[in-house]
Design a protein around this motif. Structure first.
Motif, PDB file in Angstrom:
ATOM      1  N   LEU A 272      14.079   6.010   7.623  1.00  0.00           N
ATOM      2  CA  LEU A 272      13.108   5.248   6.825  1.00  0.00           C
ATOM      3  C   LEU A 272      12.486   4.136   7.686  1.00  0.00           C
ATOM      4  N   ALA A 273      13.334   3.462   8.468  1.00  0.00           N
ATOM      5  CA  ALA A 273      12.822   2.368   9.311  1.00  0.00           C
ATOM      6  C   ALA A 273      11.882   2.916  10.390  1.00  0.00           C
ATOM      7  N   ALA A 274      12.140   4.146  10.834  1.00  0.00           N
ATOM      8  CA  ALA A 274      11.238   4.745  11.835  1.00  0.00           C
ATOM      9  C   ALA A 274       9.919   5.155  11.189  1.00  0.00           C
ATOM     10  N   LEU A 275       9.981   5.523   9.903  1.00  0.00           N
ATOM     11  CA  LEU A 275       8.772   5.957   9.180  1.00  0.00           C
ATOM     12  C   LEU A 275       7.900   4.757   8.818  1.00  0.00           C
ATOM     13  N   TRP A 276       8.561   3.747   8.215  1.00  0.00           N
ATOM     14  CA  TRP A 276       7.880   2.537   7.764  1.00  0.00           C
ATOM     15  C   TRP A 276       8.555   1.352   8.478  1.00  0.00           C
TER      16      TRP A 276
ATOM     17  N   GLY B 164       0.802  -1.231   0.000  1.00  0.00           N
ATOM     18  CA  GLY B 164       0.000   0.000   0.000  1.00  0.00           C
ATOM     19  C   GLY B 164       0.832   1.276   0.000  1.00  0.00           C
ATOM     20  N   ARG B 165       2.149   1.170   0.117  1.00  0.00           N
ATOM     21  CA  ARG B 165       2.966   2.399   0.133  1.00  0.00           C
ATOM     22  C   ARG B 165       2.928   3.078  -1.234  1.00  0.00           C
ATOM     23  N   ALA B 166       2.862   4.413  -1.218  1.00  0.00           N
ATOM     24  CA  ALA B 166       2.784   5.160  -2.486  1.00  0.00           C
ATOM     25  C   ALA B 166       4.133   5.132  -3.199  1.00  0.00           C
ATOM     26  N   VAL B 167       4.085   5.331  -4.512  1.00  0.00           N
ATOM     27  CA  VAL B 167       5.325   5.380  -5.294  1.00  0.00           C
ATOM     28  C   VAL B 167       6.240   6.495  -4.767  1.00  0.00           C
ATOM     29  N   PHE B 168       5.649   7.647  -4.431  1.00  0.00           N
ATOM     30  CA  PHE B 168       6.453   8.771  -3.924  1.00  0.00           C
ATOM     31  C   PHE B 168       5.825   9.236  -2.609  1.00  0.00           C
ATOM     32  N   THR B 169       6.654   9.407  -1.599  1.00  0.00           N
ATOM     33  CA  THR B 169       6.179   9.904  -0.305  1.00  0.00           C
ATOM     34  C   THR B 169       7.066  11.062   0.129  1.00  0.00           C
ATOM     35  N   GLY B 170       6.469  12.195   0.442  1.00  0.00           N
ATOM     36  CA  GLY B 170       7.212  13.311   1.021  1.00  0.00           C
ATOM     37  C   GLY B 170       7.296  13.077   2.528  1.00  0.00           C
ATOM     38  N   VAL B 171       8.436  13.386   3.123  1.00  0.00           N
ATOM     39  CA  VAL B 171       8.635  13.091   4.542  1.00  0.00           C
ATOM     40  C   VAL B 171       8.839  14.400   5.293  1.00  0.00           C
TER      41      VAL B 171
END
Ligand SMILES: Cc1cc2nc3c(=O)[nH]c(=O)nc-3n(C[C@H](O)[C@H](O)[C@H](O)COP(=O)(O)OP(=O)(O)OC[C@H]3O[C@@H](n4cnc5c(N)ncnc54)[C@H](O)[C@@H]3O)c2cc1C
Length: 510
Positions: free
Chosen positions: A410-414, A346-353
């Protein structure tokens, strides 16, 4: 699309003028990124004898590509980084239609959320579904977005907020260029979440931090991407690497029109050449001579080139001063991770953080681009190609430290990203983005310079037409080419843009 917001010609077609120049018009274009290729193409189409000089072994500049053999032995093509091709990039898209009339090589990347790590407590938010029409988009934002609650609006400084709708290319810079985007954002009074979700991510994507970014430039970007943009926030991206999608077709087209494309040719000095126009000294090669010169190099390269050109400095002191004082942007890092394992479907192709120290965006290349998808599909189990960007890195931090920090973030985000096994990393740290520091607008050089016959093009060049990044590179390039065509007595290349002013800006008297 209501007429008020319809794209308009800021350079109209001139069928009454000759479309082609005479037989002896010559030009050298230095720099083979979007700006240089665009200028060279428009000139070559009109019969100018053009040579395009590019220092790197390949065209593309900040959209360049290179080959890499991965640790598993596979050959892949890697690029400078994900690029969103927005739909109001009318000039760029007109140029891209020359290599693909339907723009079939671009695909809609779909919604792209702005996300923060779960411990921050903010649900990811996707602004792409907002209506496309200016004003309606703002109303919908305020009504729908949890980041902009109606109850919080009474804290908002209406005068400051309306500056976006009052955008005017002269007045806005006169009134706001002296202060930073951070000061503007402080005085706006939006909630912490609203500021983080919309504005901070946005400022970073121009390779600048709010403290060092001109408030006027920030307002110009709000106008170009949101409050004055009738095309919405959706973006497209190439389905193959940039070499396949852009640079090989552009090279073929340039050569078809008689242009010479010379890569691996570094210009080292520019000299006025009397009645002949300009001479360009090239490393280990004979000098080139032409009547017209377009300099389409990035900020650090342009500074070096001008500093190494004493005769140019003597002829054009204004240009020399402007270039010497140009600010550079923050360092940025692009890391492409080739991984065993994949993130959630379900993750989008592009994600702004937002609200991470270094990580600004994540792109899932294996779900976007053919070459990455093929590499991912060739594994015994699931594989992925994950690209991490830090657009405005803390200075003084090494590439490897930044890549390690981005991977942790990234690991903290996802959380599932912690299980990816990274088999190879292609990572680069660069310092060639332009800066838009407060107070520089008046000294920023434009396309035309006090060096007659020398024009500038690139995403750092001053330009009244609403544009940024790739579109600014294309707009300044076509403006430079148009000045050559004007001098040669030929019709200009037509150009369209979104409205030049905000909906509430005072119109100049007719
Ligand atoms: C990671 C990343 C993501 C981005 N994302 C987006 C995005 O989503 N949307 C968007 O619109 N823009 C984006 N951009 C910005 C975009 O890449 C630039 O605005 C655009 O490519 C600038 O093009 P340019 O031709 O002005 O400069 P460049 O691409 O920098 O081209 C300058 C060229 O000049 C050459 N050169 C330098 N010195 C010499 C010399 N002495 N002699 C000959 N040649 C020389 C260089 O090698 C280079 O090829 C992104 C940029 C990066 C780095």
């Amino acid at each position: 699309m209501p007429g008020l917001f319809r794209p308009r010609h800021h350079v109209a077609p001139r069928p009454d003028l000759p479309q082609r120049v005479g037989p002896d018009a010559t030009a050298v274009v230095v720099g083979g990124g979007i700006a240089g290729v665009s200028a060279a193409l428009v000139l070559a189409e009109r019969g100018v004898q053009v040579e395009l000089l590019e220092a790197a072994p390949h065209l593309g500049g900040r959209l360049g590509t290179w080959d890499r053999t991965l640790a598993d032995g596979s050959e892949v093509v890697v690029e400078h980084g994900y690029h969103g091709f927005f739909r109001q990039y009318y000039t760029l898209r007109d140029l891209l239609r020359r290599i693909d009339p339907d723009l079939g090589f671009l695909r809609d990347v779909g919604g792209y959320p702005i996300a923060s790590r779960p411990s921050v407590g903010w649900e990811p938010e996707d602004f792409t579904a907002l209506p496309r029409t200016p004003l309606l988009n703002l109303v919908a934002l305020v009504l729908r977005s949890p980041s902009f609650k109606l109850s919080e609006l009474r804290h908002v400084n209406a005068d400051e907020a309306l500056a976006m709708l009052h955008y005017d290319p002269v007045r806005t810079y006169a009134e706001h260029d002296h202060r930073s985007a951070a000061e503007l954002l402080d005085s706006l009074g939006f909630s912490d979440r609203g500021r983080a979700m919309l504005f901070e991510v946005f400022a970073h994507s121009f390779f600048n931090v709010e403290e060092r970014y001109s408030a006027a430039e920030f307002l110009a970007m709000c106008h170009f991407y949101f409050t004055g943009n009738p095309e919405g926030l959706g973006m497209d991206a190439p389905t193959e690497d940039y070499r396949t999608a852009l640079w090989e077709p552009f090279t073929r087209l340039l050569e078809k029109h008689g242009a010479t494309v010379t890569t691996g040719a570094r210009a080292v000095a520019l000299r006025p050449d009397g009645a002949r126009g300009w001479a360009v000294d090239v490393e280990r090669e004979p000098a080139r001579h032409a009547r017209h010169l377009v300099v389409a190099t990035d900020v650090p390269a342009t500074r070096d080139l001008v500093a190494a050109s004493p005769e140019l400095v003597a002829t054009a002191p204004g240009l020399a001063r402007g270039i010497a004082s140009l600010p550079g942007g923050e360092p940025y890092v692009v890391a492409r991770l080739f991984c065993e394992g994949d993130v959630d479907p379900g993750r989008a192709v592009f994600t702004g953080v937002t609200r991470e120290r270094v990580l600004d965006s994540v792109t899932l290349f294996h779900r976007l681009e053919g070459g990455s998808a093929r590499w991912a599909a060739a594994g015994p189990g699931p594989r992925s190609v994950v690209e991490l960007h830090s657009y405005a890195c803390p200075a003084g931090t090494s590439r490897d430290e930044l890549v390690a920090a981005m991977r942790e973030e990234l690991a903290a985000l996802w959380p599932e990203a912690a299980d990816l096994r990274v088999v190879d990393v292609d990572a680069h740290r660069y310092t060639n983005a332009p800066g838009f520091d407060p107070g520089y607008h008046l000294v920023r050089p434009g396309v035309l310079t006090d060096a007659r016959g020398l024009r500038l093009a690139g995403d750092w060049v001053a330009c009244d037409v609403p544009s940024a990044l790739m579109e600014r590179a294309a707009v300044t390039a076509v403006t430079a080419a148009n000045d050559v065509l004007r001098e040669e007595g030929a019709a200009p290349e037509p150009m369209r843009s979104i409205p030049p002013r905000g909906i509430l800006a005072r119109r100049p008297r007719a």
